[in-house]
Design a protein around this motif. Structure first.
Motif, PDB file in Angstrom:
ATOM      1  N   PRO A 211       7.185  -7.496  -0.869  1.00 38.41           N
ATOM      2  CA  PRO A 211       7.530  -8.765  -0.203  1.00 38.41           C
ATOM      3  C   PRO A 211       6.466  -9.830  -0.452  1.00 38.41           C
ATOM      4  CG  PRO A 211       7.824  -6.912   1.282  1.00 38.41           C
ATOM      5  CD  PRO A 211       7.118  -6.377   0.077  1.00 38.41           C
ATOM      6  N   ALA A 212       6.902 -11.080  -0.518  1.00 36.18           N
ATOM      7  CA  ALA A 212       5.986 -12.181  -0.807  1.00 36.18           C
ATOM      8  C   ALA A 212       4.922 -12.342   0.262  1.00 36.18           C
ATOM      9  CB  ALA A 212       6.789 -13.477  -0.969  1.00 36.18           C
ATOM     10  N   ASP A 213       5.246 -11.975   1.510  1.00 36.50           N
ATOM     11  CA  ASP A 213       4.285 -12.160   2.603  1.00 36.50           C
ATOM     12  C   ASP A 213       3.380 -10.944   2.824  1.00 36.50           C
ATOM     13  OD1 ASP A 213       6.224 -10.449   3.519  1.00 36.50           O
ATOM     14  OD2 ASP A 213       6.495 -11.430   5.468  1.00 36.50           O
ATOM     15  N   GLU A 214       3.462  -9.966   1.936  1.00 36.41           N
ATOM     16  CA  GLU A 214       2.624  -8.769   2.052  1.00 36.41           C
ATOM     17  C   GLU A 214       1.269  -9.048   1.428  1.00 36.41           C
ATOM     18  OE1 GLU A 214       2.227  -4.580   3.150  1.00 36.41           O
ATOM     19  OE2 GLU A 214       3.797  -6.028   3.546  1.00 36.41           O
ATOM     20  N   ALA A 215       0.215  -9.070   2.226  1.00 40.65           N
ATOM     21  CA  ALA A 215      -1.117  -9.440   1.748  1.00 40.65           C
ATOM     22  C   ALA A 215      -1.749  -8.309   0.949  1.00 40.65           C
ATOM     23  CB  ALA A 215      -2.013  -9.813   2.924  1.00 40.65           C
ATOM     24  N   GLY A 216      -2.611  -8.691   0.005  1.00 46.85           N
ATOM     25  CA  GLY A 216      -3.370  -7.717  -0.745  1.00 46.85           C
ATOM     26  C   GLY A 216      -2.555  -6.990  -1.795  1.00 46.85           C
ATOM     27  N   ALA A 217      -3.183  -6.003  -2.410  1.00 48.84           N
ATOM     28  CA  ALA A 217      -2.537  -5.199  -3.435  1.00 48.84           C
ATOM     29  C   ALA A 217      -1.944  -3.937  -2.807  1.00 48.84           C
ATOM     30  CB  ALA A 217      -3.539  -4.822  -4.524  1.00 48.84           C
TER      31      ALA A 217
ATOM     32  N   SER B  55      -1.058   5.572   5.770  1.00 49.48           N
ATOM     33  CA  SER B  55      -1.785   4.785   4.774  1.00 49.48           C
ATOM     34  C   SER B  55      -0.878   3.946   3.870  1.00 49.48           C
ATOM     35  CB  SER B  55      -2.649   5.710   3.899  1.00 49.48           C
ATOM     36  OG  SER B  55      -1.842   6.662   3.222  1.00 49.48           O
ATOM     37  N   ALA B  56       0.423   4.208   3.864  1.00 47.44           N
ATOM     38  CA  ALA B  56       1.334   3.536   2.933  1.00 47.44           C
ATOM     39  C   ALA B  56       1.749   2.153   3.430  1.00 47.44           C
ATOM     40  CB  ALA B  56       2.577   4.389   2.714  1.00 47.44           C
ATOM     41  N   PRO B  57       1.962   1.182   2.522  1.00 49.45           N
ATOM     42  CA  PRO B  57       2.539  -0.114   2.915  1.00 49.45           C
ATOM     43  C   PRO B  57       3.953   0.085   3.449  1.00 49.45           C
ATOM     44  CG  PRO B  57       1.605  -0.190   0.682  1.00 49.45           C
ATOM     45  CD  PRO B  57       1.648   1.249   1.087  1.00 49.45           C
ATOM     46  N   LYS B  58       4.340  -0.709   4.447  1.00 51.71           N
ATOM     47  CA  LYS B  58       5.607  -0.482   5.123  1.00 51.71           C
ATOM     48  C   LYS B  58       6.815  -0.663   4.216  1.00 51.71           C
ATOM     49  CE  LYS B  58       5.975  -5.204   7.012  1.00 51.71           C
ATOM     50  NZ  LYS B  58       6.037  -6.020   8.247  1.00 51.71           N
ATOM     51  N   TRP B  59       6.711  -1.550   3.208  1.00 53.65           N
ATOM     52  CA  TRP B  59       7.876  -1.861   2.385  1.00 53.65           C
ATOM     53  C   TRP B  59       8.240  -0.735   1.418  1.00 53.65           C
ATOM     54  CZ3 TRP B  59       7.504  -2.312  -2.993  1.00 53.65           C
ATOM     55  CH2 TRP B  59       6.213  -2.377  -3.514  1.00 53.65           C
TER      56      TRP B  59
ATOM     57  N   LEU C 116      -7.434   0.513   0.633  1.00 50.80           N
ATOM     58  CA  LEU C 116      -5.988   0.679   0.466  1.00 50.80           C
ATOM     59  C   LEU C 116      -5.293  -0.620   0.063  1.00 50.80           C
ATOM     60  CD1 LEU C 116      -5.257   2.919   3.590  1.00 50.80           C
ATOM     61  CD2 LEU C 116      -5.197   3.646   1.198  1.00 50.80           C
ATOM     62  N   ARG C 117      -5.770  -1.746   0.577  1.00 43.28           N
ATOM     63  CA  ARG C 117      -5.116  -3.035   0.317  1.00 43.28           C
ATOM     64  C   ARG C 117      -5.845  -3.870  -0.730  1.00 43.28           C
ATOM     65  NH1 ARG C 117      -2.065  -0.412   2.817  1.00 43.28           N
ATOM     66  NH2 ARG C 117      -1.096  -0.874   4.853  1.00 43.28           N
TER      67      ARG C 117
ATOM     68  N   LEU D   9      10.085  -1.543   8.362  1.00 44.73           N
ATOM     69  CA  LEU D   9       9.318  -1.780   9.582  1.00 44.73           C
ATOM     70  C   LEU D   9       7.951  -1.110   9.492  1.00 44.73           C
ATOM     71  CD1 LEU D   9      12.064  -1.080  12.294  1.00 44.73           C
ATOM     72  CD2 LEU D   9      11.426  -3.297  11.310  1.00 44.73           C
ATOM     73  N   SER D  10       6.923  -1.745  10.049  1.00 45.32           N
ATOM     74  CA  SER D  10       5.634  -1.069  10.167  1.00 45.32           C
ATOM     75  C   SER D  10       5.760   0.040  11.202  1.00 45.32           C
ATOM     76  CB  SER D  10       4.545  -2.069  10.589  1.00 45.32           C
ATOM     77  OG  SER D  10       4.734  -2.456  11.944  1.00 45.32           O
ATOM     78  N   LEU D  11       4.789   0.941  11.226  1.00 42.08           N
ATOM     79  CA  LEU D  11       4.840   2.027  12.197  1.00 42.08           C
ATOM     80  C   LEU D  11       4.799   1.485  13.624  1.00 42.08           C
ATOM     81  CD1 LEU D  11       2.484   4.695  10.562  1.00 42.08           C
ATOM     82  CD2 LEU D  11       4.976   4.546  10.469  1.00 42.08           C
ATOM     83  N   GLU D  12       4.090   0.386  13.825  1.00 42.10           N
ATOM     84  CA  GLU D  12       4.029  -0.223  15.146  1.00 42.10           C
ATOM     85  C   GLU D  12       5.369  -0.865  15.510  1.00 42.10           C
ATOM     86  OE1 GLU D  12       0.570   1.146  13.906  1.00 42.10           O
ATOM     87  OE2 GLU D  12       1.500  -0.492  12.780  1.00 42.10           O
TER      88      GLU D  12
END
Length: 511
Positions: free
Chosen positions: A8-14, A148-152, A232-233, A467-470
């Protein structure tokens, strides 16, 4: 909707570092799959029978009785059950990372005992110890991945654990195929000893990988968590988006801790019981699909059904299991957890009943070919749906405070039913005075169980993709009915709460 999964475009970092780490940790599935896959071929090897059999037929040929097969196969699952239950204590005490390293050491001890064994008792003991190590791994691997994984792309990464299991099963089949004709103990010892390699690779890699940020937050190590998330990011530790993500994790954890301290009892309280039931039931139903009937007893079953080249057929079914998992890793993020599980259960039910009906109504070459074909179709549907997605669902539906304990419970449920089926299947399928002689009619049982799975998914599986885990935690707080979960969007994320000066995620849930 594009074919490829895109960040996603709004996902910060790598995302690459977290994805690579998550995929490497999935290697633990190879230990899981290989260890469970070797035994099917080993039990059919002449050299193994000569060394370990305690009975002989009228012609003087050694054979392993149904009760001995049950013990040898199912003792691994008994060990994994207790290992899975103990995983939470290990993961919460020394961390997810060192928990995986310790699991590899325990597993290796079991491999040593199996390799040096010259009689049944020591071999069985070795399988029990190795099973304990596999049980630890089977609970901690998806825990590490999901945290540890990105939500997307979390579903795909956690699903790769199942893909690694299928590769382990395939490698076990290859090892059995390559050594079965040896005229010495290497016929069975070589496939067993190869497992050292898998343990060394995983433990060695974990020595240089970071701990999960969520575990470090749980231990009040904010600086350690920021450094881990930075790796991670691939972002500086003082990056605004990184700090915001950590603050969201911490705020949600603090809110949950105000509701309870994360004890075993908390897993069964009113707010958590539905999630615990969902996790345990999906893992139980994964086993009740009957898939491990094929991988534990497939070789001997195909032989008893009059199918030639049973070892080759077993190798083919393992190949299908590997390659059919790949579309499931894509579909879990495109189609979603709920739809993939639902249609997977429908397909498996149809194929089970076809195999069972043909087995009752026909015999000969035609029946054998139909049996092989639809068993392969069943494996393909399982591999693309219930195989990976059961691990995805259990890895993401629990809050941080009980996540390790909840995953221990759900994974133990998997292994409890794995053990029960591994122990009872010879009595259900085999001929003889102590057995039910069901043969292919056992597929009626598997078909009935997958029909139950259809109903279960419809009423209990929440859609959690993207969705994130939260946010998954918020979903369960906000939506009482799983059927209303598709399309749900968090009303207000943590960053917006910060900007408005609110106390955070926990207050939003309470409101």
């Amino acid at each position: 909707m594009g074919f490829m999964l895109k960040k996603p475009a709004d996902e910060a970092g790598a995302s690459a570092p977290a994805i690579i780490i998550g995929l490497f940790v999935a290697f633990g599935g190879i230990l899981f799959g290989y260890d469970t896959g070797t035994i099917s071929g080993i039990l059919a090897m002449d050299r193994f029978k000569e060394q370990f059999a305690r009975s002989r037929d009228a012609d003087g040929n050694p054979y392993i009785t149904s009760s001995e097969q049950s013990l040898i196969v199912s003792i691994l699952s008994a060990g994994t059950f207790f290992g899975a239950l103990g995983a939470s204590q290990l993961a919460d005490k020394i961390g997810r990372r060192w928990g995986l390293i310790t699991s590899c050491i325990v597993f290796s001890v079991g491999v040593v005992l199996q390799t040096i064994a010259t009689e049944q008792n020591l071999f069985v003991a070795g399988r029990a110890v190795a099973g304990f190590g596999v049980g630890l791994l089977s609970a901690i691997v998806p825990l590490y991945q999901s945290e540890s994984a990105p939500k997307w792309i979390r579903g795909t990464i956690v699903g790769c654990y199942q893909w690694a299991i299928t590769m382990g099963l395939f490698l076990a089949s290859c090892a059995n195929q390559g050594s079965m004709n040896r005229d010495d103990s290497g016929a069975y010892r070589i496939p067993i000893a190869i497992q050292f390699l898998w343990a060394i690779i995983l433990a060695g890699g974990m020595l240089i990988l970071p701990e999960t940020p969520r575990y470090l937050i749980m231990k009040d190590d904010y600086d350690g968590a920021s450094k881990a998330l930075s790796r991670l990011r691939k972002l500086p530790v003082d990056d605004h988006s990184l700090m915001t993500e950590l603050d969201e994790i911490r705020a949600n954890h603090e809110y949950e801790m105000r509701l309870g301290k994360g004890t075993w009892l908390d897993c069964f309280k009113a707010g958590m019981f539905k999630r615990t039931f969902t996790g345990c039931a999906i893992q139980a139903l994964q086993q009740l699909t009957g898939v491990n009937f094929i991988f534990y007893y497939g070789t001997t079953f195909f032989i008893s059904a009059g199918i030639k080249n049973a070892f080759t057929i077993a190798l083919i079914t393992n190949l299908i299991n590997v390659f059919a998992t790949i579309p499931g890793l894509w579909l879990v993020e495109k189609l979603g957890r709920r739809q993939l599980l639902l249609w997977g259960a429908v397909g498996m039910t149809v194929f089970h009943f076809i195999v069972a009906i043909v087995g009752v109504a026909a015999d000969g070459a035609v029946a054998s070919n139909v049996l092989i074909a639809f068993v392969c179709f069943f494996i393909a549907f399982f591999a693309a749906s219930w195989g990976p997605v059961a691990w995805v669902v259990t890895g993401e539906i629990f809050p941080l405070k009980t996540r390790a304990k909840s995953l221990s419970l759900t994974t133990a449920s998997n292994w409890l039913f794995n053990w029960a089926l591994a122990y009872s299947t010879p009595y259900l399928v085999d001929k003889g005075p102590e057995s039910a002689d069901l043969g292919s009619k056992v597929f009626f049982i598997w078909g009935g169980c997958t029909a139950v799975a259809i109903v279960f998914v419809y009423f209990f599986i929440y859609e959690t993709k993207g969705l994130s885990l939260e946010e998954v935690d918020e979903l369960y707080h906000s939506v009482p009915n799983a059927r209303r979960s598709p399309g749900w969007v968090p009303a207000q994320d943590y960053r917006e709460n910060l900007e408005k000066g609110k106390s955070g995620y926990g207050e939003h849930i309470e409101n």
